[in-house]
Scaffold this motif. Sequence first.
Motif, mmCIF file in Angstrom:
data_model
loop_
_atom_site.group_PDB
_atom_site.id
_atom_site.type_symbol
_atom_site.label_atom_id
_atom_site.label_comp_id
_atom_site.label_asym_id
_atom_site.label_seq_id
_atom_site.Cartn_x
_atom_site.Cartn_y
_atom_site.Cartn_z
ATOM 1 N N UNK A 128 0.832 -1.196 0.000
ATOM 2 C CA UNK A 128 0.000 0.000 0.000
ATOM 3 C C UNK A 128 0.867 1.246 0.000
ATOM 4 N N UNK A 129 0.374 2.282 -0.612
ATOM 5 C CA UNK A 129 1.012 3.595 -0.543
ATOM 6 C C UNK A 129 0.556 4.271 0.748
ATOM 7 N N UNK A 130 1.242 5.343 1.123
ATOM 8 C CA UNK A 130 0.910 6.000 2.391
ATOM 9 C C UNK A 130 -0.488 6.611 2.358
ATOM 10 N N UNK A 131 -0.938 7.099 1.192
ATOM 11 C CA UNK A 131 -2.275 7.683 1.146
ATOM 12 C C UNK A 131 -3.352 6.602 1.250
ATOM 13 N N UNK A 132 -3.056 5.382 0.778
ATOM 14 C CA UNK A 132 -4.003 4.276 0.956
ATOM 15 C C UNK A 132 -4.159 3.941 2.432
ATOM 16 N N UNK A 133 -3.045 3.966 3.165
ATOM 17 C CA UNK A 133 -3.092 3.676 4.598
ATOM 18 C C UNK A 133 -3.916 4.731 5.328
ATOM 19 N N UNK A 134 -3.720 6.004 4.947
ATOM 20 C CA UNK A 134 -4.491 7.087 5.587
ATOM 21 C C UNK A 134 -5.978 6.946 5.288
ATOM 22 N N UNK A 135 -6.322 6.565 4.056
ATOM 23 C CA UNK A 135 -7.730 6.369 3.709
ATOM 24 C C UNK A 135 -8.344 5.240 4.520
ATOM 25 N N UNK A 136 -7.608 4.162 4.697
ATOM 26 C CA UNK A 136 -8.118 3.035 5.491
ATOM 27 C C UNK A 136 -8.352 3.445 6.936
ATOM 28 N N UNK A 137 -7.417 4.207 7.497
ATOM 29 C CA UNK A 137 -7.561 4.649 8.883
ATOM 30 C C UNK A 137 -8.771 5.570 9.029
ATOM 31 N N UNK A 138 -8.952 6.519 8.090
ATOM 32 C CA UNK A 138 -10.083 7.445 8.188
ATOM 33 C C UNK A 138 -11.403 6.707 7.989
ATOM 34 N N UNK A 139 -11.440 5.715 7.101
ATOM 35 C CA UNK A 139 -12.666 4.943 6.895
ATOM 36 C C UNK A 139 -13.011 4.140 8.148
ATOM 37 N N UNK A 140 -11.994 3.547 8.781
ATOM 38 C CA UNK A 140 -12.223 2.775 9.995
ATOM 39 C C UNK A 140 -12.726 3.677 11.124
ATOM 40 N N UNK A 144 -16.392 3.556 13.012
ATOM 41 C CA UNK A 144 -16.450 3.442 14.468
ATOM 42 C C UNK A 144 -17.373 4.510 15.065
ATOM 43 N N UNK A 145 -17.273 5.760 14.590
ATOM 44 C CA UNK A 145 -18.152 6.819 15.107
ATOM 45 C C UNK A 145 -19.604 6.568 14.724
ATOM 46 N N UNK A 146 -19.840 6.038 13.530
ATOM 47 C CA UNK A 146 -21.208 5.721 13.120
ATOM 48 C C UNK A 146 -21.792 4.634 14.008
ATOM 49 N N UNK A 147 -21.021 3.605 14.283
ATOM 50 C CA UNK A 147 -21.543 2.525 15.124
ATOM 51 C C UNK A 147 -21.785 2.994 16.554
ATOM 52 N N UNK A 148 -20.938 3.889 17.054
ATOM 53 C CA UNK A 148 -21.163 4.431 18.397
ATOM 54 C C UNK A 148 -22.445 5.254 18.444
ATOM 55 N N UNK A 149 -22.639 6.113 17.426
ATOM 56 C CA UNK A 149 -23.842 6.947 17.383
ATOM 57 C C UNK A 149 -25.086 6.077 17.239
ATOM 58 N N UNK A 150 -25.012 5.053 16.433
ATOM 59 C CA UNK A 150 -26.147 4.150 16.257
ATOM 60 C C UNK A 150 -26.450 3.416 17.556
ATOM 61 N N UNK A 151 -25.403 2.987 18.262
ATOM 62 C CA UNK A 151 -25.610 2.316 19.540
ATOM 63 C C UNK A 151 -26.261 3.228 20.568
ATOM 64 N N UNK A 152 -25.812 4.502 20.592
ATOM 65 C CA UNK A 152 -26.426 5.464 21.518
ATOM 66 C C UNK A 152 -27.878 5.731 21.154
ATOM 67 N N UNK A 153 -28.163 5.834 19.860
ATOM 68 C CA UNK A 153 -29.533 6.104 19.412
ATOM 69 C C UNK A 153 -30.461 4.930 19.762
ATOM 70 N N UNK A 154 -29.954 3.719 19.633
ATOM 71 C CA UNK A 154 -30.764 2.560 19.975
ATOM 72 C C UNK A 154 -31.058 2.495 21.468
ATOM 73 N N UNK A 155 -30.142 3.004 22.277
ATOM 74 C CA UNK A 155 -30.340 2.995 23.732
ATOM 75 C C UNK A 155 -31.096 4.238 24.219
#
Length: 160
Positions: A128-140, A144-155
Amino acid sequence: MPKERGHKVIVSNRKARHDYSILDTYEAGLVLVGTEVKSLREGRASLADAFATVDDGEVWLRNVHIPEYVQGTWTNHTPRRTRKLLLHRQEIERLIGKTKESGLSLVPLSMYFKDGKVKVEIALAKGKKSYDKRQDISKRDAERTISRALGRALKGRYND
């Protein structure tokens, strides 16, 4: 003594999935001497700088560090010796064809016991190139923030 069953991971190369994009994976046997197996049963190994090469129609695992067995005598092994991988002929021929392509390499992902035998999971990978690694980190992070928000909304605790 009963025969061993199951799948016990000895060591995994987590950095490989960060540095490479995995195209295909293979399970290979490993030619070892007795003191290497005893050292692996203690859970001692490192795949940090390891890689595999195809030489003369055989696949070799290089730079894997299996430390010497503590109770070993003069029969002890050298820690970073080159070890032969056991694959089917069709798999080796496929790997020879793929590794001749530019940018593809063989990287070990994990080493484990499967029914009492040591196996290595190797991957056909492209760096991988360095920009591919940065894209993977930002996507992850976004997932993670979406799943946290969804978990809070469900509760029922969603604040925004």
